[in-house]
Design a protein around this motif. Structure first.
Motif, mmCIF file in Angstrom:
data_model
loop_
_atom_site.group_PDB
_atom_site.id
_atom_site.type_symbol
_atom_site.label_atom_id
_atom_site.label_comp_id
_atom_site.label_asym_id
_atom_site.label_seq_id
_atom_site.Cartn_x
_atom_site.Cartn_y
_atom_site.Cartn_z
ATOM 1 N N ARG A 101 -14.705 3.256 -6.185
ATOM 2 C CA ARG A 101 -15.496 4.086 -6.859
ATOM 3 C C ARG A 101 -16.006 2.088 -7.917
ATOM 4 N N GLY A 129 -23.831 -3.716 -3.139
ATOM 5 C CA GLY A 129 -21.882 -3.306 -3.004
ATOM 6 C C GLY A 129 -21.284 -3.773 -2.159
ATOM 7 N N PHE A 148 -24.201 0.057 -4.101
ATOM 8 C CA PHE A 148 -24.710 0.744 -5.339
ATOM 9 C C PHE A 148 -25.720 1.681 -5.069
ATOM 10 N N HIS A 149 -26.155 2.907 -5.728
ATOM 11 C CA HIS A 149 -27.825 3.032 -5.209
ATOM 12 C C HIS A 149 -28.324 3.482 -6.608
ATOM 13 N N THR A 165 -20.837 3.823 -8.800
ATOM 14 C CA THR A 165 -21.179 4.222 -7.515
ATOM 15 C C THR A 165 -19.629 4.631 -7.705
#
Length: 136
Positions: free
Chosen positions: A74, A87, A106-107, A112
Motif C-alpha cells: 500500500r 507509483g 498511483f491511480h 493506492t
C-alpha cells in the motif's frame, strides 16, 4: 520524557526536510492467506512501513515466517509534489538495483492499494523508490 521530546523534534525536522519534495509512505504487508490478484482484506500477519522518495532507496526485511503465503503493498502520498509520481517501484534486494519485482501504480489519487501477490519474494529485503517525472 527527554527521549519522547527528542523523537518529536526529529519527526518535526524530517517533515520540514521533505516539504516541497515527493514523499510517500509505503506499507509492506505479509498475509497468511489472500486471493492472488484481488485486494487483501482484514489484518495482515505482519506489516512494515517505510518512506519512499525518488532519490533514496528505503528497505525493510522480508518476513520468512512459515505461515506467510502472500504479500501486498500500500502507498500514500505524503506531500503534494508526489502527484507528479507514477507509483512505487519495488525490488527484492536492499539496494533498488537490478530488475524490479513489482510496480505499485498511483491511480490518480493519494492512496493506492496493490493486489494480493503470491509468495514470490526471496529471503532478505524489499526496497522501494518513487517513480516520478524529472527524477532518474
Amino acid at each position: 520524557m527527554h527521549f519522547s521530546k527528542t523523537l518529536a523534534t526529529a519527526a518535526t525536522f524530517a517533515m520540514t526536510a521533505y516539504a516541497g519534495f515527493p514523499v510517500a509512505s509505503v506499507s509492506f504487508l505479509s498475509w497468511e492467506k489472500c486471493d492472488v490478484g484481488h485486494p487483501a482484506f482484514g489484518e495482515p500477519k505482519f506489516s512494515a512501513d517505510v518512506s519512499a522518495t525518488p532519490v533514496t532507496c528505503d528497505k525493510t526485511t522480508v518476513n520468512r515466517d512459515w505461515s506467510i503465503d502472500n504479500y501486498s503493498f500500500r502507498a500514500h502520498m505524503d506531500t503534494k509534489d508526489t502527484f507528479f509520481c507514477h507509483g512505487v517501484t519495488i525490488w527484492n534486494n536492499d539496494g533498488c538495483s537490478g530488475e524490479p519485482v513489482h510496480f505499485l501504480p498511483f491511480h490518480h489519487g493519494p492512496f493506492t492499494e496493490g493486489q494480493c501477490l503470491p509468495d514470490i519474494l526471496e529471503p532478505g529485503y524489499v526496497s522501494f523508490k518513487l517513480a516520478c517525472h524529472g527524477f532518474p
